[in-house]
Design an enzyme around this catalytic site. Sequence first.
Site, PDB file in Angstrom:
ATOM      1  N   GLU A  77     -35.319 -44.025 -38.297  1.00 55.84           N
ATOM      2  CA  GLU A  77     -34.652 -43.295 -37.214  1.00 55.84           C
ATOM      3  C   GLU A  77     -35.234 -41.903 -36.973  1.00 55.84           C
ATOM      4  O   GLU A  77     -34.556 -40.895 -37.171  1.00 55.84           O
ATOM      5  CB  GLU A  77     -33.162 -43.145 -37.543  1.00 55.84           C
ATOM      6  N   PRO A  78     -36.495 -41.812 -36.551  1.00 54.43           N
ATOM      7  CA  PRO A  78     -37.059 -40.495 -36.284  1.00 54.43           C
ATOM      8  C   PRO A  78     -36.452 -39.869 -35.026  1.00 54.43           C
ATOM      9  O   PRO A  78     -36.292 -40.538 -34.008  1.00 54.43           O
ATOM     10  CB  PRO A  78     -38.550 -40.801 -36.063  1.00 54.43           C
ATOM     11  N   GLY A  79     -36.093 -38.610 -35.120  1.00 55.17           N
ATOM     12  CA  GLY A  79     -35.592 -37.880 -33.949  1.00 55.17           C
ATOM     13  C   GLY A  79     -36.515 -36.710 -33.669  1.00 55.17           C
ATOM     14  O   GLY A  79     -37.342 -36.719 -32.754  1.00 55.17           O
ATOM     15  N   ARG A  80     -36.407 -35.698 -34.545  1.00 57.09           N
ATOM     16  CA  ARG A  80     -37.201 -34.477 -34.418  1.00 57.09           C
ATOM     17  C   ARG A  80     -38.693 -34.765 -34.234  1.00 57.09           C
ATOM     18  O   ARG A  80     -39.351 -34.153 -33.392  1.00 57.09           O
ATOM     19  CB  ARG A  80     -36.997 -33.643 -35.690  1.00 57.09           C
ATOM     20  N   GLY A  87     -35.765 -37.948 -40.524  1.00 53.95           N
ATOM     21  CA  GLY A  87     -35.941 -36.736 -41.320  1.00 53.95           C
ATOM     22  C   GLY A  87     -37.377 -36.283 -41.498  1.00 53.95           C
ATOM     23  O   GLY A  87     -37.647 -35.353 -42.262  1.00 53.95           O
ATOM     24  N   TYR A 131     -29.449 -21.509 -38.826  1.00 55.21           N
ATOM     25  CA  TYR A 131     -30.159 -21.762 -40.093  1.00 55.21           C
ATOM     26  C   TYR A 131     -31.384 -20.870 -40.314  1.00 55.21           C
ATOM     27  O   TYR A 131     -32.231 -21.194 -41.134  1.00 55.21           O
ATOM     28  CB  TYR A 131     -30.696 -23.197 -40.191  1.00 55.21           C
ATOM     29  N   TYR A 161     -33.299 -30.689 -30.926  1.00 56.69           N
ATOM     30  CA  TYR A 161     -32.162 -29.865 -31.341  1.00 56.69           C
ATOM     31  C   TYR A 161     -32.125 -28.509 -30.636  1.00 56.69           C
ATOM     32  O   TYR A 161     -31.708 -27.507 -31.212  1.00 56.69           O
ATOM     33  CB  TYR A 161     -32.136 -29.697 -32.874  1.00 56.69           C
ATOM     34  N   CYS A 190     -23.622 -11.930 -26.180  1.00 56.38           N
ATOM     35  CA  CYS A 190     -22.892 -10.825 -26.800  1.00 56.38           C
ATOM     36  C   CYS A 190     -22.598 -11.167 -28.247  1.00 56.38           C
ATOM     37  O   CYS A 190     -21.475 -11.515 -28.617  1.00 56.38           O
ATOM     38  CB  CYS A 190     -21.604 -10.562 -26.054  1.00 56.38           C
ATOM     39  N   ARG A 245     -30.709 -22.429 -33.210  1.00 62.28           N
ATOM     40  CA  ARG A 245     -31.146 -22.808 -34.556  1.00 62.28           C
ATOM     41  C   ARG A 245     -31.490 -21.623 -35.460  1.00 62.28           C
ATOM     42  O   ARG A 245     -31.325 -21.707 -36.672  1.00 62.28           O
ATOM     43  CB  ARG A 245     -32.318 -23.806 -34.486  1.00 62.28           C
TER      44      ARG A 245
HETATM   45  C1  LIG Z   1     -30.100 -36.640 -37.696  1.00 61.29           C
HETATM   46  C2  LIG Z   1     -30.285 -38.050 -38.087  1.00 61.29           C
HETATM   47  C3  LIG Z   1     -31.484 -38.699 -37.808  1.00 61.29           C
HETATM   48  C4  LIG Z   1     -32.682 -38.002 -37.214  1.00 61.29           C
HETATM   49  O1  LIG Z   1     -33.172 -37.030 -38.053  1.00 61.29           O
HETATM   50  P1  LIG Z   1     -34.533 -36.265 -37.682  1.00 61.29           P
HETATM   51  O2  LIG Z   1     -34.618 -35.208 -38.705  1.00 61.29           O
HETATM   52  O3  LIG Z   1     -34.345 -35.715 -36.315  1.00 61.29           O
HETATM   53  O4  LIG Z   1     -35.623 -37.270 -37.748  1.00 61.29           O
HETATM   54  C5  LIG Z   1     -31.568 -40.038 -38.108  1.00 61.29           C
HETATM   55  N1  LIG Z   1     -30.527 -40.704 -38.659  1.00 61.29           N
HETATM   56  C6  LIG Z   1     -29.358 -40.101 -38.940  1.00 61.29           C
HETATM   57  C7  LIG Z   1     -28.263 -40.896 -39.516  1.00 61.29           C
HETATM   58  C8  LIG Z   1     -29.194 -38.769 -38.661  1.00 61.29           C
HETATM   59  O5  LIG Z   1     -28.041 -38.164 -38.964  1.00 61.29           O
END
Ligand SMILES: *Cc1c(COP(=O)(O)O)cnc(C)c1O
Length: 431
Positions: A290-293, A248, A334, A390, A361, A330
């Site tokens: 758990e970094p993604g973004r 997050g 949002y 994303y 469309c 996105r």
């Molecule tokens: C989406 C999510 C993440 C990654 O969130 P980011 O905002 O991309 O860092 C990590 N853990 C869980 C359980 C998620 O649902």
Amino acid sequence: MISNCLGKNEKGHLTIGGCDTVDLAKEYGTPLYVMDEGKIRATCRMYRESFEKYYGGQGMPLYASKAFSCKEICRIVNEEGLGLDVVSGGELYTALQAGFPAEKIHFHGNNKTAEEIAFALDSGVGHFVVDNLTELETLNRMAGEKGCRACVLLRIKPGVDAHTHQFIRTGQIDSKFGFALETGEALAAAKEAAGAEHLDFKGVHCHIGSQIFDVAPFVLAAEIMVDFIHEIQKETGVALTELNLGGGFGIKYVDEDTPPKYDAYMHSVSDAVHRKCGEYGLPVPYIFIEPGRSIVGEAGITLYHVGGVKEIPGVRTYVSIDGGMGDNPRYALYQSSYTVVAAGKMDAPCTEKMTVAGKCCESGDLIQENVMLPKLEPGDLLAVLSTGAYNYSMASNYNRIPRPAVVMIRDGQPRVIVRRESFEDLVRNDV
Ligand SMILES: *Cc1c(COP(=O)(O)O)cnc(C)c1O
């Protein structure tokens, strides 16, 4: 610039990873996702080093692959020593196809199917992050039938308000994810997990939201989770050894965004966990995040060619691009902010207020409204910045528009890591 992998060359063109975006568009076509591998690897290392620096190395970052999943990104984060978070059989399959070690994978999801659970058990997935009692029972039964054991973390709703966008908030009681603490639901689940014959109940997990700029809610969540680990020990005698604090961490989409340094987060969270564990006389748990973004977001951009420019006097000016909500939904979902630049005219004065519109469309197919751009003509190149997360992973074939290719740049050399879809790909499963 929004990201340190971007620049401008002597021709006034936008560069990424040292490559001229006008040349990239010419060579690979548009729309095109372009990502900088150096930036991705540097962020992975920074997360790993923050565990060394502040937590004695007793933890591991997991890349949340839903942000951008393909085989090459799995190989890259594996090389950087990260684990992986997957939320579906498809993400798990992708990781395994890339040779990702199953024991370093955490399997998430609020409705894992029996097929997905069987696939994960057979593959030797390291951790199941269990969302609900139905899943807990199914997992215990299936592990028993297969004569194996499953390592389990319980997903908890710590109830922390991280001041994030309503649509992507997941830490509240009113969330489809996980067990609530306040209602006693979480403790009941912990008792169940502790007594399950074929499960190794290892720890707890929380994920408080997305695109968060504050360190404080993460610290609060970590404290609440250690409180809960203590409560579980008191009530069940089980000493949990693992704590997964989710992802997050916010990134820069526009100039006003001010994400904290990511290792400041690990610093504060480590202090909080050490302090709390000291108070309770608990051993400090092994920590996952758990970094993604924040790993892929700022490392990516999307390139588009401009088609028509439609001025509606007294209303607004639309600039149409050759992509849209199919490759980046996105804004439609949002109203997400993005920075848009004229990649081939970086020195031109931004005198025009424009709405960047996609080609689907759908009136809501916009990428951004009211952005300042130079005077544009058909054939000009636009770049939307910070699209590494994303975007490709949320892309669709709406209007039967093929998904763009993804080009990865390493040491100034571009290579295709996901091929552009063809029309044949679009009808591949049609009967
Ligand atoms: C989406 C999510 C993440 C990654 O969130 P980011 O905002 O991309 O860092 C990590 N853990 C869980 C359980 C998620 O649902």
